[in-house]
Design a protein around this motif. Structure first.
Motif, PDB file in Angstrom:
ATOM      1  N   VAL A   1       0.854  -1.201   0.000  1.00  0.00           N
ATOM      2  CA  VAL A   1       0.000   0.000   0.000  1.00  0.00           C
ATOM      3  C   VAL A   1       0.889   1.250   0.000  1.00  0.00           C
ATOM      4  O   VAL A   1       1.839   1.338   0.786  1.00  0.00           O
ATOM      5  N   LYS A   2       0.580   2.197  -0.885  1.00  0.00           N
ATOM      6  CA  LYS A   2       1.282   3.484  -0.855  1.00  0.00           C
ATOM      7  C   LYS A   2       0.667   4.313   0.268  1.00  0.00           C
ATOM      8  O   LYS A   2      -0.559   4.414   0.355  1.00  0.00           O
ATOM      9  N   VAL A   3       1.517   4.890   1.113  1.00  0.00           N
ATOM     10  CA  VAL A   3       0.995   5.625   2.271  1.00  0.00           C
ATOM     11  C   VAL A   3       1.571   7.039   2.311  1.00  0.00           C
ATOM     12  O   VAL A   3       2.665   7.294   1.787  1.00  0.00           O
ATOM     13  N   ALA A   4       0.821   7.926   2.967  1.00  0.00           N
ATOM     14  CA  ALA A   4       1.275   9.302   3.178  1.00  0.00           C
ATOM     15  C   ALA A   4       0.609   9.840   4.438  1.00  0.00           C
ATOM     16  O   ALA A   4      -0.486   9.390   4.797  1.00  0.00           O
ATOM     17  N   ALA A   5       1.284  10.782   5.102  1.00  0.00           N
ATOM     18  CA  ALA A   5       0.783  11.300   6.383  1.00  0.00           C
ATOM     19  C   ALA A   5       0.812  12.823   6.388  1.00  0.00           C
ATOM     20  O   ALA A   5       1.730  13.443   5.845  1.00  0.00           O
ATOM     21  N   PHE A   6      -0.205  13.407   7.024  1.00  0.00           N
ATOM     22  CA  PHE A   6      -0.216  14.872   7.166  1.00  0.00           C
ATOM     23  C   PHE A   6      -0.784  15.244   8.525  1.00  0.00           C
ATOM     24  O   PHE A   6      -1.407  14.425   9.204  1.00  0.00           O
ATOM     25  N   ASP A   7      -0.524  16.492   8.902  1.00  0.00           N
ATOM     26  CA  ASP A   7      -1.169  17.029  10.109  1.00  0.00           C
ATOM     27  C   ASP A   7      -1.606  18.453   9.845  1.00  0.00           C
ATOM     28  O   ASP A   7      -1.270  19.048   8.818  1.00  0.00           O
ATOM     29  N   THR A   8      -2.352  19.000  10.788  1.00  0.00           N
ATOM     30  CA  THR A   8      -2.554  20.442  10.850  1.00  0.00           C
ATOM     31  C   THR A   8      -1.871  20.909  12.122  1.00  0.00           C
ATOM     32  O   THR A   8      -1.692  20.131  13.075  1.00  0.00           O
ATOM     33  N   ARG A   9      -1.478  22.176  12.141  1.00  0.00           N
ATOM     34  CA  ARG A   9      -0.628  22.681  13.222  1.00  0.00           C
ATOM     35  C   ARG A   9      -0.697  24.202  13.276  1.00  0.00           C
ATOM     36  O   ARG A   9      -1.149  24.845  12.319  1.00  0.00           O
ATOM     37  N   PHE A  10      -0.207  24.750  14.386  1.00  0.00           N
ATOM     38  CA  PHE A  10      -0.085  26.204  14.524  1.00  0.00           C
ATOM     39  C   PHE A  10       0.911  26.736  13.502  1.00  0.00           C
ATOM     40  O   PHE A  10       1.882  26.050  13.153  1.00  0.00           O
ATOM     41  N   THR A  11       0.729  28.002  13.114  1.00  0.00           N
ATOM     42  CA  THR A  11       1.744  28.663  12.288  1.00  0.00           C
ATOM     43  C   THR A  11       2.969  28.941  13.156  1.00  0.00           C
ATOM     44  O   THR A  11       2.863  29.040  14.383  1.00  0.00           O
ATOM     45  N   MET A  12       4.110  29.090  12.525  1.00  0.00           N
ATOM     46  CA  MET A  12       5.338  29.368  13.282  1.00  0.00           C
ATOM     47  C   MET A  12       5.229  30.717  14.001  1.00  0.00           C
ATOM     48  O   MET A  12       5.710  30.851  15.124  1.00  0.00           O
ATOM     49  N   SER A  13       4.561  31.696  13.407  1.00  0.00           N
ATOM     50  CA  SER A  13       4.450  32.997  14.090  1.00  0.00           C
ATOM     51  C   SER A  13       3.621  32.870  15.369  1.00  0.00           C
ATOM     52  O   SER A  13       3.869  33.541  16.359  1.00  0.00           O
ATOM     53  N   GLU A  14       2.644  31.971  15.368  1.00  0.00           N
ATOM     54  CA  GLU A  14       1.840  31.703  16.574  1.00  0.00           C
ATOM     55  C   GLU A  14       2.721  31.045  17.654  1.00  0.00           C
ATOM     56  O   GLU A  14       2.695  31.419  18.825  1.00  0.00           O
ATOM     57  N   ILE A  15       3.509  30.078  17.226  1.00  0.00           N
ATOM     58  CA  ILE A  15       4.365  29.337  18.168  1.00  0.00           C
ATOM     59  C   ILE A  15       5.426  30.254  18.778  1.00  0.00           C
ATOM     60  O   ILE A  15       5.713  30.180  19.980  1.00  0.00           O
ATOM     61  N   GLU A  16       5.954  31.149  17.950  1.00  0.00           N
ATOM     62  CA  GLU A  16       7.033  32.031  18.431  1.00  0.00           C
ATOM     63  C   GLU A  16       6.552  33.037  19.470  1.00  0.00           C
ATOM     64  O   GLU A  16       7.360  33.607  20.198  1.00  0.00           O
ATOM     65  N   LYS A  17       5.228  33.221  19.567  1.00  0.00           N
ATOM     66  CA  LYS A  17       4.697  34.135  20.596  1.00  0.00           C
ATOM     67  C   LYS A  17       4.928  33.573  21.986  1.00  0.00           C
ATOM     68  O   LYS A  17       4.893  34.293  22.972  1.00  0.00           O
ATOM     69  N   THR A  18       5.082  32.239  22.090  1.00  0.00           N
ATOM     70  CA  THR A  18       5.218  31.578  23.392  1.00  0.00           C
ATOM     71  C   THR A  18       6.539  30.807  23.413  1.00  0.00           C
ATOM     72  O   THR A  18       6.607  29.686  22.895  1.00  0.00           O
ATOM     73  N   PRO A  19       7.588  31.388  24.010  1.00  0.00           N
ATOM     74  CA  PRO A  19       8.907  30.740  23.950  1.00  0.00           C
ATOM     75  C   PRO A  19       8.913  29.302  24.451  1.00  0.00           C
ATOM     76  O   PRO A  19       9.584  28.447  23.871  1.00  0.00           O
ATOM     77  N   VAL A  20       8.136  29.006  25.485  1.00  0.00           N
ATOM     78  CA  VAL A  20       8.145  27.635  26.009  1.00  0.00           C
ATOM     79  C   VAL A  20       7.548  26.660  24.991  1.00  0.00           C
ATOM     80  O   VAL A  20       8.023  25.528  24.836  1.00  0.00           O
TER      81      VAL A  20
END
Ligand SMILES: Cc1cc2nc3c(=O)[nH]c(=O)nc-3n(C[C@H](O)[C@H](O)[C@H](O)COP(=O)(O)O)c2cc1C
Length: 160
Positions: A80-99
């Motif tokens: 079987v040919k397989v592929a994976a994806f996700d959804t996630r926060f944008t990097m600018s959103e993540i960078e607002k919270t250093p932790v």
């Protein structure tokens, strides 16, 4: 070739990406889009392509996606040919919270562990795992992501 896109989605964004991927595959394949809680094991029989996607939650796929993947028998994805994806926060959103940035760098996102699990069940990973961006926790999707998802999926069909 029979194809299936299995996804989980809390707020609907991953579902929209899954549908865009299905539509892109559907131009050439016989495709089903299934919410993970509705997948039955027998639906995997005779599949040519399996795409799995999850929202990233706490750096991982959802529990339902993880359980679905764990439930696939050993060698259950041979051929079987397989592929994976996700959804996630944008990097600018993540960078607002250093932790958060620190932990994202350490633990990453959902798509890679999904891809690893699909591979461990015998699937042939045909394209690298991919993430699609949402604005904030509930979305919406960042502009252009549905089109980017469709283009990503087209690469799955290209590799025959
Ligand atoms: C409990 C929770 C944890 C989350 N953790 C992360 C995370 O670790 N990394 C990230 O990029 N986004 C994280 N997010 C944002 C989700 O990825 C975002 O809500 C999801 O992509 C939206 O997709 P959906 O509408 O299909 O649920 C989190 C969201 C929730 C609700």
């Amino acid at each position: 070739m029979k194809a299936m896109v299995v996804y989980d989605s809390l707020y609907g964004n991953t579902g929209q990406i899954a549908q865009a991927i299905s539509n892109a595959l559907g131009s050439q394949e016989d495709v089903e889009t299934v919410q993970v809680s509705n997948v039955k094991p027998e639906q995997l029989t005779g599949l040519g392509i399996l795409v799995v996607g999850s929202p990233t939650q706490k750096f991982r796929p959802t529990g339902a996606i993880t359980n679905f993947l764990k439930g696939i028998p050993k060698n259950g994805l041979n051929g079987v040919k397989v592929a994976a994806f996700d959804t996630r926060f944008t990097m600018s959103e993540i960078e607002k919270t250093p932790v958060l940035l620190f932990f994202v760098r350490l633990f990453g996102y959902a798509a890679k562990p999904i891809a690893d699990r699909l591979d461990s069940k015998g699937g042939e990973l045909v394209i690298p795992p991919e993430g699609f961006y949402v604005e904030g926790v509930e979305g919406p999707l960042q502009e252009g992501e549905l089109e980017r998802a469709a283009a990503w999926a087209t690469n799955i069909i290209a590799i025959q």
